[in-house]
Design an enzyme around this catalytic site. Structure first.
Site, PDB file in Angstrom:
ATOM      1  N   TYR A 155       5.238   3.587  -2.846  1.00 13.24           N
ATOM      2  CA  TYR A 155       3.792   3.769  -2.663  1.00 13.24           C
ATOM      3  C   TYR A 155       3.244   4.784  -3.665  1.00 13.24           C
ATOM      4  CZ  TYR A 155      -0.509   4.721   0.051  1.00 13.24           C
ATOM      5  OH  TYR A 155      -1.803   4.887   0.463  1.00 13.24           O
ATOM      6  N   LYS A 159       0.474   3.915  -6.428  1.00 14.29           N
ATOM      7  CA  LYS A 159      -0.843   4.580  -6.390  1.00 14.29           C
ATOM      8  C   LYS A 159      -1.089   5.435  -7.624  1.00 14.29           C
ATOM      9  CE  LYS A 159      -2.664   3.149  -2.477  1.00 14.29           C
ATOM     10  NZ  LYS A 159      -3.726   2.119  -2.526  1.00 14.29           N
TER      11      LYS A 159
END
Ligand SMILES: NC(=O)c1ccc[n+]([C@@H]2O[C@H](COP(=O)([O-])OP(=O)(O)OC[C@H]3O[C@@H](n4cnc5c(N)ncnc54)[C@H](O)[C@@H]3O)[C@@H](O)[C@H]2O)c1
Length: 303
Positions: A155, A159
């Protein structure tokens, strides 16, 4: 803020932050394409918007591949005649420490967040450039992508990549008057409920019906999904025409501009550096004030 005449696509807008973004854009006058992975969720989200007097239609697709991206753009154009705003919000978590993370955990998260943002933005940029009337790409990042976060290899990487893509596309699309910004949101949702530090406070606020405590809204920037939606409306509007290439944080009572990474300390050596010279220089030199890493654990103020 008036978004009459604009058409927006919001990915992953069946619930949570995405639904709040879609509702806010529609309330400001935009026609909205609601996207999520299952029909019932999409239909329910569209119904809340139309019941409130807004214009919305649904597109069921799992964001990630090019076909899904094209479906979203085509739905906007077929149903509402153009595409002016894209918000790439769809997301999933597969948290595990590095040594337990599977290839599938990594690929699933990268596919939805990073590849999904890429494929949707590319399809939107092609359409917006053809239209010739500018546009808005609003990409959703995360504090984890800015700082790194325990258990979030996949993640955090996705991101961080999204912010880098925003900075790259802001350069590439400026001549077409398409602004590109990354939003770094924090809000109480099904997703943040899975974070151990936030779970108890979110549950207590729901149980008691009280708002989240003031320190949490101000220091941690944790609030409601509606708190975040205001920034999406601003970035979709004509008022933000000169805002591009930025990473903007919002949540609770907090609005913040994230810094662009830059060299913090520099030393020069004629002819370049040897490993020994770096070792001698590091402490008290370039490495005198090392940077922090990771998201600090939330800390309630002393009673
Ligand atoms: N909640 C926060 O504090 C927070 C913080 C930082 C970033 N974000 C980001 O904001 C976005 C929304 O988060 P949320 O908290 O509302 O999460 P959520 O889990 O409540 O909602 C995410 C939505 O995306 C949908 N979705 C998942 N995969 C999809 C796919 N392939 N295609 C289409 N839709 C898909 C889900 O079905 C769900 O409706 C995510 O990108 C998340 O990473 C959230």
């Amino acid at each position: 803020m008036d978004l009459q005449g604009k058409v927006a696509v919001v990915t992953g807008s069946g619930r949570g932050l995405g639904l709040a973004y879609a509702q806010a854009l529609a309330a400001a006058g935009a026609a909205v394409v609601v996207n999520d992975v299952d029909r019932a969720t999409v239909d329910a989200a569209v119904a809340t918007i139309t019941a409130a007097g807004g214009r919305a239609t649904g597109a069921v697709a799992a964001v990630g591949d090019s076909e899904a991206a094209q479906l979203l753009v085509d739905t906007a154009v077929t149903e509402f005649g153009s595409l002016d705003v894209l918000v790439t919000n769809a997301g999933i978590l597969r948290d595990r420490v590095l040594w337990k993370m599977t290839d599938e955990d990594f690929d699933d998260v990268v596919r939805v967040h990073l590849r999904g943002t890429f494929t949707c933005a590319r399809a939107a940029a092609i359409r917006m450039r053809e239209q010739g009337t500018g546009g808005r790409l609003v990409l959703i990042s995360s504090p984890a992508g800015q700082r790194g976060n325990f258990g979030q290899t996949n993640y955090a990487a996705a991101k961080a990549g999204i912010v880098s893509m925003a900075r790259t596309w802001a350069m590439e699309l400026s001549r077409a008057d398409i602004t590109v910004n990354a939003v770094v949101p924090v809000a109480a949702t099904e997703m943040t409920r899975t974070i151990p530090a936030f779970a108890p406070v979110i549950e207590e606020a729901e149980r008691t019906g009280n708002p989240l405590p003031d320190w949490l809204r101000k220091e941690e920037g944790l609030g409601t999904v509606e708190d975040v939606a205001a920034l999406i409306t601003f970035l979709a509007s004509d008022d933000s025409k000169d805002v591009t290439g930025q990473a903007i944080g919002i949540g609770g009572d907090r609005l913040a501009l994230w810094a662009h990474p830059r060299e913090k300390a520099v030393a020069l050596a004629d002819g370049g550096w040897s490993a020994d010279a770096i070792a001698a220089q590091w402490q008290g030199g370039v490495g005198a004030e090392p940077e922090t890493y990771g998201i600090p654990a939330p800390k309630a103020p002393e009673a």
